[in-house]
Every structure is written in structure tokens, then in C-alpha cells.
Motif scaffolding. Structure first.
Motif, mmCIF file in Angstrom:
data_model
loop_
_atom_site.group_PDB
_atom_site.id
_atom_site.type_symbol
_atom_site.label_atom_id
_atom_site.label_comp_id
_atom_site.label_asym_id
_atom_site.label_seq_id
_atom_site.Cartn_x
_atom_site.Cartn_y
_atom_site.Cartn_z
ATOM 1 N N LEU A 1 1.290 -1.164 -0.473
ATOM 2 C CA LEU A 1 0.003 0.228 0.215
ATOM 3 C C LEU A 1 1.305 1.150 -0.168
ATOM 4 C CD1 LEU A 1 -2.839 1.107 0.183
ATOM 5 C CD2 LEU A 1 -2.359 0.987 2.624
ATOM 6 N N VAL A 2 1.722 1.268 0.850
ATOM 7 C CA VAL A 2 3.265 2.648 0.787
ATOM 8 C C VAL A 2 3.651 2.636 -0.710
ATOM 9 C CG1 VAL A 2 4.946 3.099 1.817
ATOM 10 C CG2 VAL A 2 3.243 2.600 3.512
ATOM 11 N N ALA A 3 3.811 1.522 -1.195
ATOM 12 C CA ALA A 3 4.484 1.262 -2.318
ATOM 13 C C ALA A 3 3.953 2.162 -3.359
ATOM 14 C CB ALA A 3 4.673 -0.097 -3.078
ATOM 15 N N LYS A 4 2.329 1.841 -3.409
ATOM 16 C CA LYS A 4 1.120 2.263 -4.622
ATOM 17 C C LYS A 4 0.728 3.531 -4.006
ATOM 18 C CE LYS A 4 -1.767 2.598 -7.753
ATOM 19 N NZ LYS A 4 -1.180 2.440 -9.399
ATOM 20 N N ALA A 5 1.393 3.699 -3.221
ATOM 21 C CA ALA A 5 1.187 5.563 -2.545
ATOM 22 C C ALA A 5 2.336 6.148 -3.258
ATOM 23 C CB ALA A 5 0.770 6.375 -1.077
ATOM 24 N N ILE A 6 3.777 5.970 -3.402
ATOM 25 C CA ILE A 6 5.004 5.837 -3.808
ATOM 26 C C ILE A 6 5.066 6.147 -5.081
ATOM 27 C CG2 ILE A 6 6.736 5.797 -4.226
ATOM 28 C CD1 ILE A 6 7.263 4.584 -1.439
ATOM 29 N N ARG A 7 3.822 5.005 -6.080
ATOM 30 C CA ARG A 7 3.929 5.493 -7.890
ATOM 31 C C ARG A 7 2.920 5.975 -7.407
ATOM 32 N NH1 ARG A 7 4.056 1.593 -12.197
ATOM 33 N NH2 ARG A 7 3.505 3.175 -13.742
ATOM 34 N N VAL A 8 1.750 7.078 -7.160
ATOM 35 C CA VAL A 8 1.253 8.146 -7.338
ATOM 36 C C VAL A 8 1.438 8.677 -7.310
ATOM 37 C CG1 VAL A 8 -1.091 8.587 -6.896
ATOM 38 C CG2 VAL A 8 -0.910 6.417 -6.485
ATOM 39 N N ARG A 9 1.942 9.333 -6.024
ATOM 40 C CA ARG A 9 2.775 10.828 -6.076
ATOM 41 C C ARG A 9 4.959 10.693 -6.906
ATOM 42 N NH1 ARG A 9 -0.383 13.711 -3.463
ATOM 43 N NH2 ARG A 9 1.384 15.387 -2.412
ATOM 44 N N SER A 10 4.887 10.051 -6.939
ATOM 45 C CA SER A 10 6.680 9.834 -7.385
ATOM 46 C C SER A 10 7.035 10.038 -9.088
ATOM 47 C CB SER A 10 7.576 8.927 -7.324
ATOM 48 O OG SER A 10 8.935 8.492 -7.981
ATOM 49 N N ARG A 11 7.281 11.311 -9.797
ATOM 50 C CA ARG A 11 7.168 11.406 -11.562
ATOM 51 C C ARG A 11 8.171 10.399 -11.673
ATOM 52 N NH1 ARG A 11 3.772 12.432 -13.832
ATOM 53 N NH2 ARG A 11 4.919 13.033 -15.445
ATOM 54 N N LEU A 12 8.943 9.834 -11.225
ATOM 55 C CA LEU A 12 10.475 9.034 -11.663
ATOM 56 C C LEU A 12 9.965 7.759 -11.575
ATOM 57 C CD1 LEU A 12 13.280 9.000 -12.270
ATOM 58 C CD2 LEU A 12 13.914 8.093 -9.870
ATOM 59 N N ALA A 13 8.493 7.178 -11.006
ATOM 60 C CA ALA A 13 8.536 6.236 -10.629
ATOM 61 C C ALA A 13 7.425 5.575 -11.707
ATOM 62 C CB ALA A 13 7.470 6.325 -9.337
ATOM 63 N N GLN A 14 6.177 7.161 -11.769
ATOM 64 C CA GLN A 14 5.532 7.129 -13.074
ATOM 65 C C GLN A 14 6.415 6.786 -14.559
ATOM 66 O OE1 GLN A 14 3.286 11.067 -12.291
ATOM 67 N NE2 GLN A 14 2.626 10.077 -10.623
ATOM 68 N N LYS A 15 7.296 7.928 -14.151
ATOM 69 C CA LYS A 15 8.226 7.805 -16.270
ATOM 70 C C LYS A 15 8.847 6.473 -16.619
ATOM 71 C CE LYS A 15 8.793 13.056 -16.404
ATOM 72 N NZ LYS A 15 8.477 12.523 -17.287
ATOM 73 N N LEU A 16 9.493 5.773 -15.215
ATOM 74 C CA LEU A 16 9.784 4.561 -15.970
ATOM 75 C C LEU A 16 8.767 3.488 -15.409
ATOM 76 C CD1 LEU A 16 13.202 4.570 -13.055
ATOM 77 C CD2 LEU A 16 12.617 5.180 -15.595
ATOM 78 N N PHE A 17 7.473 3.861 -15.153
ATOM 79 C CA PHE A 17 6.641 2.342 -15.097
ATOM 80 C C PHE A 17 6.918 1.927 -13.725
ATOM 81 C CE2 PHE A 17 5.079 4.547 -19.143
ATOM 82 C CZ PHE A 17 4.028 5.022 -19.158
ATOM 83 N N LEU A 18 7.571 1.561 -13.482
ATOM 84 C CA LEU A 18 7.660 0.835 -12.121
ATOM 85 C C LEU A 18 6.598 0.229 -11.340
ATOM 86 C CD1 LEU A 18 10.778 2.310 -10.135
ATOM 87 C CD2 LEU A 18 10.719 0.394 -11.653
ATOM 88 N N PRO A 19 6.286 -1.274 -11.348
ATOM 89 C CA PRO A 19 5.306 -1.579 -10.783
ATOM 90 C C PRO A 19 5.816 -1.981 -9.216
ATOM 91 C CG PRO A 19 6.285 -3.930 -12.103
ATOM 92 C CD PRO A 19 7.346 -2.406 -12.475
ATOM 93 N N SER A 20 4.227 -0.822 -8.333
ATOM 94 C CA SER A 20 4.181 -1.121 -7.002
ATOM 95 C C SER A 20 4.754 -1.639 -6.243
ATOM 96 C CB SER A 20 3.081 -0.831 -6.624
ATOM 97 O OG SER A 20 2.777 0.562 -7.283
ATOM 98 N N SER A 21 4.557 -3.243 -6.922
ATOM 99 C CA SER A 21 5.655 -4.389 -6.619
ATOM 100 C C SER A 21 7.071 -4.376 -6.116
ATOM 101 C CB SER A 21 4.997 -5.732 -6.824
ATOM 102 O OG SER A 21 5.379 -5.206 -7.936
ATOM 103 N N ILE A 22 7.731 -3.690 -6.946
ATOM 104 C CA ILE A 22 9.296 -3.262 -7.076
ATOM 105 C C ILE A 22 9.298 -2.326 -6.396
ATOM 106 C CG2 ILE A 22 10.809 -2.124 -8.583
ATOM 107 C CD1 ILE A 22 10.103 -5.624 -9.408
ATOM 108 N N ILE A 23 8.858 -1.466 -6.501
ATOM 109 C CA ILE A 23 9.155 -0.426 -5.124
ATOM 110 C C ILE A 23 8.696 -0.784 -3.847
ATOM 111 C CG2 ILE A 23 8.010 1.706 -4.370
ATOM 112 C CD1 ILE A 23 6.654 2.446 -7.248
ATOM 113 N N GLY A 24 7.474 -1.862 -2.987
ATOM 114 C CA GLY A 24 7.408 -2.020 -2.653
ATOM 115 C C GLY A 24 8.680 -3.027 -1.605
#
Length: 485
Positions: free
Chosen positions: A18-41
Motif C-alpha cells: 500500500l505504501v509502495a502504491k502511494a509512492i507510485r502515485v506521487r513520484s514522477r520518477l516512478a511514473q516515468k519508469l512505469f515501475l510496478p508497485s511491487s518492485i517499489i515495495g
């Protein structure tokens, strides 16, 4: 370990996601890289573990200092380390469940060039990796010969396969192989999207991409991993009435049957192997369950195709089961990754990563237009994404290159998976390659993969590559009409 501790560790994984998904929603870098939330988590859980936070706290405060073992209790890490080997069977069992197996002629005509390209990439990863092993990594760096399989396991197989083979690596005396493979999988996922998006823009500018005009961009909602309210879709269909049984539960039961069929087949093969040539060459003794679970899924789906007249098995429900298993698998695998193993073998890791990237990108740029007669860019970009990361990466790139499905790229990619997945990217070839190299050395597998590479290149270049774009379209259209008549 108590059941409460196991349950609590799973709940914490959910919070991390859940925290990782919040990071994906807020982080422009994560969005531009299309990083899955599972990778971020997984990266977040790894940072908070003993390898990073624990190492820093230990270096500052000494042994026994607060957080010197990281944020997570040792019991959490023990549970998480065992999850990938269990969840990978769920992921592979659901690959074909809920999706009608097409007629062979239809699938072959559309997926033939795609399969030739995919096998070229997959077999080539073994050839490149094993050549590096026998020429450089083993004689000069003292590596285990199994290092030659890591490009295919990490890139083509991805995090799930790398994590699922952890026990096999350990049993064969190369436990650091899993950590190196997981590291390569992470490099592959990130580079697959970064390089893939760059190539799409290159294809648009140079006219190689046929259907996309202007800059290759996606909406802000897509980058954030969200649906606009008006575009939201149902997650699955209710195919049975909840008064009789929960639809998710019945689909889980079907997955369980597929996995148990795979387990029965694996145990039968192991027993047969032990009876026929025990003490000589052992292959199935080291093959994990998940490739056989995939075959169990195919068996179950064939039965469903024949007898499920009510449409009880829903593909989208199967994808939801697969999705949660894969997300938890990736987080838990990355959370327990050994950074020390990668640091101790950083030269090997760097060599494999660069060689793997160069091979896959080279095949796409130079061979894909000579193997796929029509829409080579839109169709080939999906295979590039899969060969560097995971199937989802390939689908993302297809969506970017062909947003309105104006080409047969998505359908051809799906049909190709039916013949490709049972063998490469976590299939039988991937699983058998480790015990083969461990017991026979790298040369037999290198020769076999070189022959397969030559065969796929010959078929791709001399059979499919000689078709004109018009002939290819006519063949595909003809088989599609015949399949629906």
C-alpha cells in the motif's frame, strides 16, 4: 514459528504494498519508469532490512545497536524468504486458465514469426551467458558454471522465476545465484521500460513505428497506475452465485487442482527417473514445481474448454489471483535479497547485465525487422519487453506502441506465449538448465542452445522473413476467418 507471526508478516507485506502504491502515485520518477508497485515495495522492504538500515545502524552504533538487524524481525524475513517458492506455482498455474486454447493452425500462422523471434532471444541468452561463463567468468573469476544460466533466469524469467529457483540454486551449491538472478531481473524490469520507451520514441521519429504518430506518451492516469473514473472496469465476472459458493473461492479451487496435477506429474517423473537411472544424471530431482503447475493449468483448461458450457471459469478472475500472488512474490523476494552476494560478485553481475542488454536490444533492432514481415516494430517491442523484464513489461510496451490495437501485436504475443512459456522464462528448459549444467558442465547445454538458436534464426529469416507484408496479412486473415467459420 506461530501462526500469528506468519499472519502478521503477511499483513505487513500488505502494508508495504500500500505504501509502495502511494509512492507510485506521487513520484514522477516512478511514473516515468512505469515501475510496478511491487518492485517499489520490494525495494522499500529491502532498504529497511538488515542489508541497508541494519548495516548502517551496525556501522554507526556497533553490534547490538538499535536497528542493527534492520526494521523487520527475523521471523518476518524467514516467512518472506519461503513465499516465492510457494507463490510462483500459483502464478504459473494461472497462465492459461480461463482462456480458450486456440486452434493450432490459427495460433501458428499468427504467432510463428513471433515465436521465432522469442526463441532467438531466449536461446541466445543462454548462448551468450554460457560463452561468457566458459571463456571469462569461470576461468578468470572463479565462478560456478551455473553463472552461465543467469541471464535467461533473470531477464527472461524475471523476479518470479529467479525467486522460485532459490532452492534449486542452493541444492546445487550456488546459493548466491538467486541473488544475482534477482538483481538481473530488477535491472531487466527497469531497463525494459526505460529502453523500451526510448525505442518507441526512436521508432516514431524514424518511421519504423507504423501506427503511432507524434511523441510516444501516455496519460497522467496511466503513468500513476490509475483508471479515470469513467474508464474503470470490473475486476472480474461473477460466474457462480454467491449463495452457493464465493466465485473467488471456486477459482482458487481450480488453481489448486492445476497445481496438484503438476505436483503429481513431477513426483511421477522423479520416481521414474530414480527407478531408471538413479545415481547417474538427475534432472527432475532438481526441477521445481512451477513449470509442471503450468502444464497442470493447461490440462485443466482443456477440460474446461470441453465441458464448461456455462462459462464458470473467468479469465479476469484468474488474472486477479495471479496478480496478488505475483505482487507478494516480488515484494518478499526483493525484501530478502542479499546485497552482500551481489557486492561480492559485482564484476560478474555487471558483465552479465551489459551482455544481456546488448543481446536483446541487438536482436530487436537488427533481427526483428527481418523475421516479422508486417508490423515488426509493434510486434517485436513486446518480445523485447518480456526478454528484459516480465510479460507485463512487454504488454506495457505494446500498449504504448499500439495504443488502439490497430495491429495484431497483442494477439500474436498472446498466442506465442502458449508455445513459449512452457519452455523458456521459467518453463521446463529454464528449470532443467540448472541441474544439466551442474551435472554435465556448461558445454552440452551451450551446444543445444546454439543449435536451437541457429534453427530459430533459420526459420525466422528464411521462412517467415521471406514473406511479403501483403502475404503475411493474407495468411493471418485467412486463418482467422477459418477459425470463426
Amino acid at each position: 514459528m506461530s501462526a500469528n507471526m506468519i499472519g502478521l508478516s503477511l499483513l505487513v507485506l500488505g502494508v508495504v504494498l500500500l505504501v509502495a502504491k502511494a509512492i507510485r502515485v506521487r513520484s514522477r520518477l516512478a511514473q516515468k519508469l512505469f515501475l510496478p508497485s511491487s518492485i517499489i515495495g520490494g525495494a522499500l522492504a529491502l532498504l529497511l532490512g538488515p542489508g541497508v538500515v541494519g548495516g548502517i545502524a551496525g556501522a554507526v552504533g556497533g553490534e547490538g545497536a538499535p536497528l542493527s538487524e534492520g526494521v523487520w524481525p527475523a521471523e518476518f524475513l524467514e516467512v518472506w524468504s519461503s513465499l516465492p517458492g510457494l507463490l510462483i506455482s500459483v502464478v504459473f498455474a494461472t497462465l492459461f486458465l480461463g482462456e480458450r486454447i486456440p486452434k493450432v493452425k490459427t495460433a501458428a500462422e499468427l504467432a510463428g514469426p513471433q515465436l521465432a523471434l522469442g526463441v532467438t532471444m531466449g536461446a541466445g541468452q543462454y548462448v551468450v551467458g554460457l560463452l561468457l561463463a566458459v571463456l571469462v567468468l569461470v576461468p578468470f573469476l572463479g565462478q560456478n558454471p551455473l553463472v552461465g544460466t543467469l541471464i535467461e533466469v533473470g531477464f527472461e524469467g524475471g523476479h518470479g522465476t529467479a525467486a522460485g529457483l532459490g532452492t534449486t540454486f542452493e541444492e546445487l551449491g550456488f546459493p548466491e545465484g538467486q541473488d544475482l538472478a534477482l538483481g538481473l531481473a530488477t535491472i531487466g524490469v527497469v531497463s525494459g521500460v526505460v529502453v523500451g520507451i526510448g525505442l518507441v520514441n526512436w521508432g516514431v521519429r524514424t518511421g519504423r513505428a507504423e501506427v503511432l504518430e507524434g511523441d510516444a506518451k501516455t496519460s497522467l492516469a496511466e503513468q500513476r497506475g490509475l483508471y479515470e473514473k469513467d474508464d474503470q472496469e470490473p475486476a472480474a465476472m461473477l460466474t457462480v452465485r454467491t449463495a452457493s459458493v464465493e466465485p473467488l473461492a471456486i477459482h482458487f479451487a481450480i488453481v489448486a487442482v492445476a497445481i496438484l496435477i503438476g505436483l503429481a506429474v513431477l513426483e511421477a517423473l522423479q520416481a521414474l527417473e530414480a527407478a531408471l537411472w538413479a545415481g547417474t544424471i538427475e534432472i527432475f530431482a532438481f526441477v521445481p514445481l512451477f513449470p509442471l503447475a503450468m502444464l497442470g493449468g493447461v490440462v485443466v483448461q482443456k477440460v474446461v474448454d470441453r465441458y464448461d458450457s456455462m462459462g464458470i471459469v473467468d479469465r479476469r478472475m484468474m488474472l486477479r489471483i495471479q496478480g496478488i500472488a505475483l505482487d507478494l512474490l516480488i515484494i518478499s523476494a526483493l525484501a530478502t535479497l542479499s546485497l552482500q552476494a551481489i557486492a561480492s560478485n559485482w564484476v560478474t553481475f555487471l558483465v552479465l547485465a551489459v551482455a544481456g542488454l546488448a543481446w536483446n536490444i541487438g536482436v530487436f533492432v537488427f533481427l526483428a525487422p527481418r523475421i516479422i514481415p508486417r508490423y515488426w516494430f509493434e510486434r517485436g517491442i513486446g518480445d523485447l519487453g518480456q526478454s528484459l523484464g516480465v510479460t507485463a513489461t512487454g504488454l506495457i510496451l505494446i500498449r504504448v506502441a499500439d495504443p488502439n490495437a490497430a495491429t495484431p501485436a497483442l494477439e500474436a504475443f498472446g498466442y506465442k506465449q502458449l508455445a513459449f512459456e512452457p519452455f523458456f522464462g521459467g518453463g521446463l528448459v529454464t528449470a532443467a538448465s540448472l541441474p544439466l549444467v551442474a551435472q554435465l558442465g556448461p558445454y552440452p547445454l551451450l551446444i543445444a542452445m546454439a543449435v536451437l538458436l541457429a534453427a530459430s534464426l533459420a526459420v525466422g529469416l528464411l521462412v517467415f522473413g521471406r514473406r511479403s507484408p501483403e502475404e503475411e496479412e493474407a495468411r493471418v486473415a485467412g486463418t482467422a476467418e477459418g477459425d470463426t467459420s
